[in-house]
Write an enzyme that holds these catalytic residues in place. Structure first.
Site, PDB file in Angstrom:
ATOM      1  N   LYS A  17      50.822  33.321  39.826  1.00 13.53           N
ATOM      2  CA  LYS A  17      50.349  32.442  38.762  1.00 13.53           C
ATOM      3  C   LYS A  17      49.512  33.258  37.766  1.00 13.53           C
ATOM      4  O   LYS A  17      48.682  34.070  38.181  1.00 13.53           O
ATOM      5  CB  LYS A  17      49.477  31.349  39.389  1.00 13.53           C
ATOM      6  CG  LYS A  17      48.669  30.515  38.402  1.00 13.53           C
ATOM      7  CD  LYS A  17      47.645  29.657  39.124  1.00 13.53           C
ATOM      8  CE  LYS A  17      46.233  29.858  38.588  1.00 13.53           C
ATOM      9  NZ  LYS A  17      45.725  28.924  37.634  1.00 13.53           N
ATOM     10  N   LYS A  57      38.544  30.974  47.857  1.00 14.81           N
ATOM     11  CA  LYS A  57      37.440  31.921  47.699  1.00 14.81           C
ATOM     12  C   LYS A  57      36.949  32.376  49.076  1.00 14.81           C
ATOM     13  O   LYS A  57      36.714  33.562  49.304  1.00 14.81           O
ATOM     14  CB  LYS A  57      36.315  31.248  46.901  1.00 14.81           C
ATOM     15  CG  LYS A  57      35.071  32.082  46.684  1.00 14.81           C
ATOM     16  CD  LYS A  57      35.184  32.969  45.457  1.00 14.81           C
ATOM     17  CE  LYS A  57      34.005  33.887  45.289  1.00 14.81           C
ATOM     18  NZ  LYS A  57      33.146  33.574  44.183  1.00 14.81           N
ATOM     19  N   LYS A 113      43.074  34.235  34.915  1.00 10.42           N
ATOM     20  CA  LYS A 113      42.006  35.156  34.537  1.00 10.42           C
ATOM     21  C   LYS A 113      41.544  35.974  35.734  1.00 10.42           C
ATOM     22  O   LYS A 113      41.125  37.102  35.596  1.00 10.42           O
ATOM     23  CB  LYS A 113      40.790  34.361  34.043  1.00 10.42           C
ATOM     24  CG  LYS A 113      40.904  33.822  32.655  1.00 10.42           C
ATOM     25  CD  LYS A 113      39.777  32.821  32.393  1.00 10.42           C
ATOM     26  CE  LYS A 113      40.309  31.499  31.930  1.00 10.42           C
ATOM     27  NZ  LYS A 113      39.568  30.326  32.315  1.00 10.42           N
TER      28      LYS A 113
HETATM   29  P1  ADP Z   1      42.432  30.578  35.310  1.00  7.60           P
HETATM   30  O1  ADP Z   1      43.302  30.394  36.525  1.00  7.60           O
HETATM   31  O2  ADP Z   1      42.973  31.590  34.402  1.00  7.60           O
HETATM   32  O3  ADP Z   1      40.980  30.822  35.672  1.00  7.60           O
HETATM   33  P2  ADP Z   1      41.580  27.956  34.690  1.00  7.60           P
HETATM   34  O4  ADP Z   1      41.462  27.659  36.146  1.00  7.60           O
HETATM   35  O5  ADP Z   1      40.336  28.091  33.875  1.00  7.60           O
HETATM   36  O6  ADP Z   1      42.473  29.232  34.501  1.00  7.60           O
HETATM   37  O7  ADP Z   1      42.519  26.854  34.046  1.00  7.60           O
HETATM   38  C1  ADP Z   1      42.344  26.203  32.796  1.00  7.60           C
HETATM   39  C2  ADP Z   1      43.500  25.259  32.589  1.00  7.60           C
HETATM   40  O8  ADP Z   1      44.702  25.995  32.399  1.00  7.60           O
HETATM   41  C3  ADP Z   1      43.770  24.335  33.779  1.00  7.60           C
HETATM   42  O9  ADP Z   1      44.193  23.067  33.332  1.00  7.60           O
HETATM   43  C4  ADP Z   1      44.866  25.028  34.512  1.00  7.60           C
HETATM   44  O10 ADP Z   1      45.660  24.150  35.260  1.00  7.60           O
HETATM   45  C5  ADP Z   1      45.659  25.646  33.366  1.00  7.60           C
HETATM   46  N1  ADP Z   1      46.305  26.865  33.842  1.00  7.60           N
HETATM   47  C6  ADP Z   1      45.706  28.030  34.188  1.00  7.60           C
HETATM   48  N2  ADP Z   1      46.601  28.948  34.560  1.00  7.60           N
HETATM   49  C7  ADP Z   1      47.815  28.347  34.462  1.00  7.60           C
HETATM   50  C8  ADP Z   1      49.155  28.787  34.698  1.00  7.60           C
HETATM   51  N3  ADP Z   1      49.423  30.021  35.107  1.00  7.60           N
HETATM   52  N4  ADP Z   1      50.144  27.911  34.497  1.00  7.60           N
HETATM   53  C9  ADP Z   1      49.887  26.656  34.067  1.00  7.60           C
HETATM   54  N5  ADP Z   1      48.657  26.185  33.811  1.00  7.60           N
HETATM   55  C10 ADP Z   1      47.626  27.009  34.002  1.00  7.60           C
END
Ligand code: ADP
Ligand code: TRP
Length: 326
Positions: free
Chosen positions: A194, A110, A197
């Site tokens: 990756k 960030k 969101k």
């Molecule tokens: P985002 O990156 O979309 O904000 P979060 O950080 O809220 O997602 O992640 C929620 C859960 O989903 C976590 O356990 C995270 O490791 C998993 N996760 C999020 N994106 C991925 C991805 N592209 N591949 C595998 N796991 C993911």
């Protein structure tokens, strides 16, 4: 075995969340005592719209239940219904070295995204977030925490904090293990980064058919024509996603056809959409049913909170006793 994971209500859940965190959690609920919560306190570090937070929180509940989370087999609740998390976070923060948090990617990324490195634009919640996460985990004596690879560092911080607290105040906390499935450790997004969101590159688990089809058909490919063999087919994003939602034989066959040449990217993307759509068909029907009964969903969360709170209170009391706060 105690299994625990949390998911933030900070946007629409997507295939990365599903394969990285939700599916492993759903499968693990058969193997031990499962504690799964909606991390709405965590979402405050990035989201400041109350109505949206309420909406996303309810959506996460619907999504998780529709995908197979079974309230008879696991405890499922909203984090803010167990305020013990924030009290334990304070205790833990006093044994957390600043340097440990300064090294965390969530905060560093960030900072790096803010061109001028303006520390004022990063809130303390985001900086301290791994401590709250440690509290989430340690409060329930969790042994196993299923997460995607991006959360590995946070689990390491949790382990460090637990070990430090135990050393200082005597054996109080169980030191947890991450559970990261290699084959889905990082689900790629539509742009090859990756799926997240935050990057607007997601395929939602649930959503409007037309707009998701459009997103999938819009995946940018290289300029090689249909006839050209593609020996690097395994690197293709759509192939990687197809492997997750299609039967293995289908994914292998598509990959071979791409390698051989004569199979175009349009057909590949169509196949991806069809398999994705079928993969979630039963869950989609369950979700519609749940959405029609919001009171039922609220009840599940309330009952979950009561059960979780009974455990959280005990652990918090143990921790307070250990450090002379009782
Ligand atoms: P985002 O990156 O979309 O904000 P979060 O950080 O809220 O997602 O992640 C929620 C859960 O989903 C976590 O356990 C995270 O490791 C998993 N996760 C999020 N994106 C991925 C991805 N592209 N591949 C595998 N796991 C993911
Ligand atoms: N930090 C996790 C994420 O962004 C969500 C989370 C909060 C979590 N508390 C947790 C995950 C405890 C596992 C255990 O994905």
């Amino acid at each position: 075995m105690r299994i625990l994971t949390g998911i933030q209500p900070s946007g629409t859940l997507h295939l990365g969340n599903y394969f990285g965190a939700m599916l492993p959690a759903i499968q693990l609920q058969e193997q031990g005592e499962a504690f799964y919560f909606i991390a709405n306190y965590h979402s405050m570090t990035s989201l400041t719209d109350p109505a949206l937070r309420r909406q996303y929180t309810f959506d996460v509940a619907l999504d998780f239940l529709a995908c197979g989370l079974d309230p008879a087999r696991c405890i499922f609740w909203k984090q803010s219904d167990t305020p013990e998390h924030t009290e334990l976070a304070w205790l833990l923060s006093t044994v957390t070295p600043m340097g440990l948090l300064e090294r965390c990617h969530s905060y560093k990324d960030k900072m790096a995204r803010l061109a001028d490195g303006d520390a004022g634009a990063v809130n303390h919640g985001l900086f301290a977030y791994p401590v709250l996460m440690a509290a989430d985990i340690l409060l329930y004596d969790s042994n196993v925490v299923p997460v995607g690879r991006d959360q590995k560092q946070h689990l390491e911080v949790t382990r460090d904090i637990a070990i430090k607290f135990n050393l200082l105040y005597g054996e109080t906390f169980v030191v947890p293990e991450p559970r990261i499935r290699d084959e889905v450790a990082v689900v790629p997004g539509l742009d090859g980064q990756k799926m997240s969101k935050s990057y607007n590159n997601t395929i939602p688990i649930f959503g409007d058919e037309k707009s998701i089809r459009k997103r999938i058909m819009g995946i940018v490919m290289d300029s090689r024509g249909m006839a050209e063999p593609k020996p690097d087919a395994e690197k293709n994003i759509a192939v990687q996603l197809l492997r997750l939602v299609a039967p293995l034989e289908t994914a292998v066959e598509v990959e071979e056809r791409l390698r051989a040449g004569g199979f175009g990217y349009g057909d590949l993307k169509k196949a991806l959409f069809e398999h994705y759509w079928n993969f979630f068909e039963a869950s989609r029907a369950r979700r519609a049913e749940l959405a029609a009964h919001p009171d039922h969903v609220e009840n599940i969360l309330r009952e979950g909170a009561d059960k979780a709170r009974a455990v959280a209170r005990k652990t918090l009391a143990r921790a307070k006793r250990a450090c002379g706060l009782d």
